[in-house]
Design a protein around this motif. Structure first.
Motif, PDB file in Angstrom:
ATOM      1  N   THR A  52       0.809  -1.224   0.000  1.00 23.23           N
ATOM      2  CA  THR A  52       0.000   0.000   0.000  1.00 23.23           C
ATOM      3  C   THR A  52       0.840   1.271   0.000  1.00 23.23           C
ATOM      4  O   THR A  52       0.341   2.337  -0.351  1.00 23.23           O
ATOM      5  CB  THR A  52      -0.905   0.050   1.239  1.00 23.23           C
ATOM      6  N   GLY A  53       2.102   1.181   0.415  1.00 20.04           N
ATOM      7  CA  GLY A  53       2.952   2.370   0.540  1.00 20.04           C
ATOM      8  C   GLY A  53       2.835   3.042   1.893  1.00 20.04           C
ATOM      9  O   GLY A  53       3.558   3.999   2.178  1.00 20.04           O
ATOM     10  N   LEU A  54       1.942   2.564   2.767  1.00 22.93           N
ATOM     11  CA  LEU A  54       1.794   3.218   4.074  1.00 22.93           C
ATOM     12  C   LEU A  54       3.106   3.116   4.854  1.00 22.93           C
ATOM     13  O   LEU A  54       3.825   2.120   4.775  1.00 22.93           O
ATOM     14  CB  LEU A  54       0.630   2.633   4.861  1.00 22.93           C
ATOM     15  N   GLY A  55       3.428   4.157   5.565  1.00 18.65           N
ATOM     16  CA  GLY A  55       4.642   4.149   6.374  1.00 18.65           C
ATOM     17  C   GLY A  55       5.902   4.516   5.631  1.00 18.65           C
ATOM     18  O   GLY A  55       6.986   4.512   6.217  1.00 18.65           O
ATOM     19  N   THR A  56       5.800   4.835   4.327  1.00 17.94           N
ATOM     20  CA  THR A  56       7.001   5.171   3.552  1.00 17.94           C
ATOM     21  C   THR A  56       7.101   6.669   3.283  1.00 17.94           C
ATOM     22  O   THR A  56       7.986   7.103   2.556  1.00 17.94           O
ATOM     23  CB  THR A  56       7.034   4.417   2.208  1.00 17.94           C
ATOM     24  N   GLY A  57       6.210   7.465   3.852  1.00 18.90           N
ATOM     25  CA  GLY A  57       6.226   8.909   3.637  1.00 18.90           C
ATOM     26  C   GLY A  57       7.084   9.634   4.659  1.00 18.90           C
ATOM     27  O   GLY A  57       7.865   9.020   5.393  1.00 18.90           O
ATOM     28  N   PRO A  58       6.931  10.955   4.746  1.00 19.07           N
ATOM     29  CA  PRO A  58       7.798  11.765   5.623  1.00 19.07           C
ATOM     30  C   PRO A  58       7.778  11.346   7.089  1.00 19.07           C
ATOM     31  O   PRO A  58       8.796  11.438   7.768  1.00 19.07           O
ATOM     32  CB  PRO A  58       7.228  13.175   5.445  1.00 19.07           C
ATOM     33  N   CYS A  59       6.648  10.879   7.600  1.00 21.62           N
ATOM     34  CA  CYS A  59       6.617  10.533   9.031  1.00 21.62           C
ATOM     35  C   CYS A  59       7.107   9.115   9.284  1.00 21.62           C
ATOM     36  O   CYS A  59       7.271   8.720  10.443  1.00 21.62           O
ATOM     37  CB  CYS A  59       5.228  10.746   9.611  1.00 21.62           C
ATOM     38  N   GLN A  60       7.327   8.334   8.210  1.00 23.08           N
ATOM     39  CA  GLN A  60       7.871   6.976   8.326  1.00 23.08           C
ATOM     40  C   GLN A  60       7.044   6.069   9.245  1.00 23.08           C
ATOM     41  O   GLN A  60       7.592   5.256   9.981  1.00 23.08           O
ATOM     42  CB  GLN A  60       9.325   7.027   8.791  1.00 23.08           C
ATOM     43  N   GLY A  61       5.743   6.255   9.203  1.00 23.73           N
ATOM     44  CA  GLY A  61       4.865   5.349   9.935  1.00 23.73           C
ATOM     45  C   GLY A  61       4.512   5.787  11.338  1.00 23.73           C
ATOM     46  O   GLY A  61       3.791   5.062  12.044  1.00 23.73           O
ATOM     47  N   VAL A 110      11.933   0.019  11.681  1.00 23.14           N
ATOM     48  CA  VAL A 110      12.113   1.469  11.684  1.00 23.14           C
ATOM     49  C   VAL A 110      13.341   1.816  10.856  1.00 23.14           C
ATOM     50  O   VAL A 110      14.403   1.228  11.025  1.00 23.14           O
ATOM     51  CB  VAL A 110      12.291   1.985  13.122  1.00 23.14           C
ATOM     52  N   ARG A 111      13.178   2.758   9.932  1.00 19.53           N
ATOM     53  CA  ARG A 111      14.275   3.126   9.040  1.00 19.53           C
ATOM     54  C   ARG A 111      14.809   4.518   9.382  1.00 19.53           C
ATOM     55  O   ARG A 111      14.034   5.456   9.552  1.00 19.53           O
ATOM     56  CB  ARG A 111      13.794   3.144   7.582  1.00 19.53           C
ATOM     57  N   PRO A 112      16.141   4.676   9.459  1.00 16.80           N
ATOM     58  CA  PRO A 112      16.707   6.007   9.621  1.00 16.80           C
ATOM     59  C   PRO A 112      16.657   6.762   8.301  1.00 16.80           C
ATOM     60  O   PRO A 112      16.452   6.143   7.258  1.00 16.80           O
ATOM     61  CB  PRO A 112      18.155   5.698  10.040  1.00 16.80           C
ATOM     62  N   PRO A 113      16.843   8.086   8.304  1.00 15.59           N
ATOM     63  CA  PRO A 113      17.105   8.937   9.459  1.00 15.59           C
ATOM     64  C   PRO A 113      15.832   9.202  10.277  1.00 15.59           C
ATOM     65  O   PRO A 113      14.719   8.981   9.788  1.00 15.59           O
ATOM     66  CB  PRO A 113      17.636  10.226   8.834  1.00 15.59           C
ATOM     67  N   LEU A 114      16.018   9.684  11.489  1.00 15.53           N
ATOM     68  CA  LEU A 114      14.886   9.939  12.373  1.00 15.53           C
ATOM     69  C   LEU A 114      13.943  10.963  11.773  1.00 15.53           C
ATOM     70  O   LEU A 114      12.729  10.870  11.930  1.00 15.53           O
ATOM     71  CB  LEU A 114      15.398  10.419  13.735  1.00 15.53           C
ATOM     72  N   GLU A 115      14.486  11.922  11.071  1.00 11.61           N
ATOM     73  CA  GLU A 115      13.668  12.903  10.370  1.00 11.61           C
ATOM     74  C   GLU A 115      14.353  13.242   9.055  1.00 11.61           C
ATOM     75  O   GLU A 115      15.574  13.063   8.915  1.00 11.61           O
ATOM     76  CB  GLU A 115      13.483  14.159  11.213  1.00 11.61           C
ATOM     77  N   THR A 165      15.028   9.789  -1.373  1.00 11.32           N
ATOM     78  CA  THR A 165      14.789  11.166  -0.947  1.00 11.32           C
ATOM     79  C   THR A 165      13.306  11.515  -0.993  1.00 11.32           C
ATOM     80  O   THR A 165      12.478  10.721  -1.442  1.00 11.32           O
ATOM     81  CB  THR A 165      15.527  12.155  -1.859  1.00 11.32           C
ATOM     82  N   GLU A 166      13.029  12.716  -0.588  1.00 13.77           N
ATOM     83  CA  GLU A 166      11.692  13.277  -0.785  1.00 13.77           C
ATOM     84  C   GLU A 166      11.392  13.340  -2.290  1.00 13.77           C
ATOM     85  O   GLU A 166      12.316  13.412  -3.099  1.00 13.77           O
ATOM     86  CB  GLU A 166      11.649  14.673  -0.187  1.00 13.77           C
ATOM     87  N   PRO A 167      10.130  13.309  -2.689  1.00  9.83           N
ATOM     88  CA  PRO A 167       9.809  13.336  -4.127  1.00  9.83           C
ATOM     89  C   PRO A 167       9.935  14.735  -4.728  1.00  9.83           C
ATOM     90  O   PRO A 167       9.740  15.736  -4.055  1.00  9.83           O
ATOM     91  CB  PRO A 167       8.355  12.856  -4.154  1.00  9.83           C
TER      92      PRO A 167
END
Length: 491
Positions: free
Chosen positions: A35-44, A70-75, A341-343
Motif C-alpha cells: 500500500t505504501g503506508l509508512g514510507t512517507g515523511p513521518c515513516q509510519g 524502523v528506518r533512519p534517518p529519524l527525520e 529522498t523526498e519526491p
C-alpha cells in the motif's frame, strides 16, 4: 464517496489495507510495501498503530502485526548536512536497527504439501521467476519456500536498474532478453511495474575509466547495442544538472531501463500461483534427506516435502542452504546500502552511475531519487543494518556529481546483500547432488538477469537442450581455475 485514510503521507486508505489483506498480504511488512503506508515523511509514526488495528480486525494474528522495521534517518535530512560529516570518522559497525531476538514468526501462507516435483528455496525474483516459467512449461507441481515475506531479501531492496551495458556477449544477451520481457511484463502479468526506458549514463572520472568505456562501447556495438561514448558537454545534454568538471567521458545507452522492484516480485508470485505453483512464505528450510547422489526431501520448520528436484535460489543465503546438504559454495554475502529522498517533479531521465565511486541513482516515477553505493571497507557477511557512514559518503558523492541535490532531503535508508562469487558470475546447475540445482551468485545483478535466466532454466528443466550458461557457470569451474569473469559490477 468519502475515503478513510490510514496513511496521509502516502494517501493509503482503509480500503487499500483491506484489499491488500484480501490478496494475501497479511503481515505489516508486506502491507506496508503493497500500500505504501509508512514510507512517507513521518515513516509510519502516525499510521502504524492504525494499520495494525485494522489488520487485527480483519483476522491477522499478533505475530503478523509486529511493527515494521524502523528506518533512519529519524527525520528528513538534507544531503548538504550529511555531506558535512566526515565518513572516515564514522563506523561501519554502528548500524541500525540493533539486532534483537527474532519474534514469533507469522504462520505460513499455506499448508505444506507432502510431495512436489520441484521445490524451490528462496522467494526472491529468481525463485519466483523460475516457478512461473516452470508452470508455463507445464510443470505445475512446484512448491516455493521463503523464510520471510516476499521482497524481504535483495529482490525488494535494490534500485530496480536493468541495463544491457555489460562487458561479455553472454551478459549482454541475457540483459537484452530481460529488457524485452520487462517491457511487456505489465500487460502479461496484470501488474504495473513502472518499467521506464530512461537509459543508463555511466560517468568515467579518470583516464583509465574513460578507456574502459571506450573498449566496452566496441563490445556493445558488436552485440547490437546503441551505446555511445559522450564528452562531458554531450552528457550534460542528457542530464543538464551534472557537474562536467567531475568526469572525463560518459557511456550512454538510451535503451536501458528502471523498474519498481516490489510489483515485479509480486507479479511473478501471483501468476505462478494462478498457474498452479504453491508459494509458502514464513517457512524455513532446516535440512535435506539424501539417498546416494540425490536429495529426496526438504525438511522445514513446518514439516517435510518429498521431491524430485531442489533448486537453491536463496541469494545471499544460498551458501547456508547448500551447507545443509553438505555442499560448499564459494559465494559470500556483502552488504550494500541504499536510500530514497523526498519526491520531486520529474527532472532526471536516466540511471546515473559514477564508475570511480560506485555511486548510482535514478528518479522513480514517484519522483524520489533512489540510489546507493558500495563501500570498499565493507566486510563480507549477512548484515542489513543501515549506517550514518553510508549516508555521509553517498551525500558527498551525489552532491559532487550534481551540486543542486544538496538541498534534497533523505527520507529513508535500508540495506540488502549482494551474493558475491569469485568471478562475478552466477552459479548454475547441479552441485553436490545430481538433482540439487543452483540458481544463485548473481553479485547484485540478479534482479535484472532473472527474467531471462529463469526462462532459460525452466526450458532446460522442462527438457529443452541447455543454454550455454548452464555449462559455463557450473560450480566446478572454480576447481578448474576458470575464474576470469565480468568486471562491470556497480555499487
Amino acid at each position: 464517496m468519502a475515503r478513510s485514510f490510514i496513511c496521509r503521507c502516502e494517501d493509503a486508505t482503509v480500503d487499500d489495507v483491506r484489499r491488500a489483506f484480501e490478496k494475501g498480504y497479511r503481515d505489516l511488512e508486506s502491507v506496508k510495501r503493497y500500500t505504501g503506508l509508512g514510507t512517507g515523511p513521518c515513516q509510519g509514526k502516525t499510521c502504524l498503530a492504525v494499520a495494525a488495528r485494522e489488520l487485527l480486525r480483519l483476522g491477522a494474528t499478533p505475530a503478523e502485526v509486529l511493527p515494521f522495521t524502523v528506518r533512519p534517518p529519524l527525520e528528513p535530512t538534507s544531503f548538504a548536512a550529511l555531506a558535512a560529516l566526515d565518513p572516515a570518522g564514522l563506523s561501519l559497525e554502528a548500524g541500525v536497527p540493533v539486532p534483537v531476538p527474532p519474534p514469533a514468526a507469522p504462520r505460513p501462507s499455506a499448508a505444506l504439501p507432502a510431495r512436489a516435483q520441484v521445490v524451490i528455496v528462496g522467494g526472491g525474483i529468481m525463485g519466483l521467476g523460475l516457478a512461473y516459467n516452470l508452470c508455463r512449461r507445464g510443470m505445475k507441481d512446484v512448491v516455493l519456500i521463503e523464510k520471510g515475506y516476499l521482497t524481504a531479501g535483495a529482490s525488494g531492496r535494490n534500485g530496480g536498474g536493468v541495463r544491457a551495458q555489460w562487458t561479455t556477449p553472454t551478459m549482454i544477451r541475457l540483459a537484452r532478453r530481460s529488457l524485452e520481457i520487462g517491457e511487456r511484463f505489465a500487460s502479461e502479468m496484470g501488474i504495473n511495474v513502472w518499467f521506464r526506458r530512461g537509459g543508463y549514463l555511466f560517468l568515467a572520472p579518470s583516464r583509465a575509466q574513460a578507456a574502459r568505456i571506450e573498449k566496452n562501447a566496441e563490445i556493445h556495438a558488436r552485440n547490437g547495442l546503441r551505446t555511445r561514448v559522450l564528452t562531458p558537454a554531450e552528457a550534460k545534454e542528457v542530464v543538464p544538472e551534472l557537474d562536467e568538471r567531475t568526469f572525463l567521458a560518459a557511456s550512454w545507452n538510451p535503451d536501458d531501463a528502471v523498474v519498481f522492484p516490489w510489483p515485479y516480485v509480486w507479479g511473478y508470485a501471483a501468476r505462478a500461483e494462478a498457474l498452479g505453483a504453491k508459494v509458502l512464505t514464513f517457512t524455513r528450510v532446516t535440512g535435506f534427506e539424501r539417498d546416494g547422489k540425490r536429495l529426496t526431501a526438504v525438511e522445514t520448520d513446518h514439516g517435510r516435502i518429498a521431491c524430485e528436484v531442489v533448486v537453491n535460489a536463496a541469494g545471499a543465503w544460498s551458501p547456508e542452504i547448500a551447507a545443509l546438504a553438505g555442499v560448499k559454495l564459494p559465494n559470500e554475502p556483502e552488504r550494500h546500502e541504499i536510500c530514497v529522498t523526498e519526491p520531486l517533479k520529474p527532472w532526471l531521465g536516466p540511471m546515473v552511475s559514477n564508475l570511480g565511486s560506485g555511486l548510482y541513482f535514478s528518479q522513480s516515477l514517484r519522483g524520489e531519487i533512489v540510489g546507493g553505493m558500495g563501500d570498499p571497507a565493507e566486510p563480507r557477511g549477512i548484515d542489513t543494518r543501515s549506517t550514518l557512514r553510508f549516508l555521509a559518503r553517498y551525500a558527498r558523492a551525489i552532491t559532487e556529481c550534481i551540486p543542486k541535490t544538496a538541498g534534497l532531503k533523505v527520507m529513508r535508508q535500508w540495506a540488502g546483500c549482494y551474493d558475491v562469487t569469485p568471478d562475478n558470475n552466477p552459479i548454475l546447475g547441479a552441485a553436490g547432488y545430481e538433482n540439487f540445482l543452483q540458481l544463485n551468485g548473481f553479485v547484485g545483478h540478479g534482479f535484472m538477469m532473472a527474467p531471462a535466466v529463469t526462462e532459460l532454466m525452466a526450458n532446460w528443466m522442462a527438457g529443452d537442450p541447455p543454454d550455454e550458461i548452464f555449462e559455463r557457470f557450473t560450480l566446478d569451474r572454480f576447481e578448474k581455475g576458470e575464474v576470469g569473469g565480468e568486471d562491470f559490477i556497480i555499487g
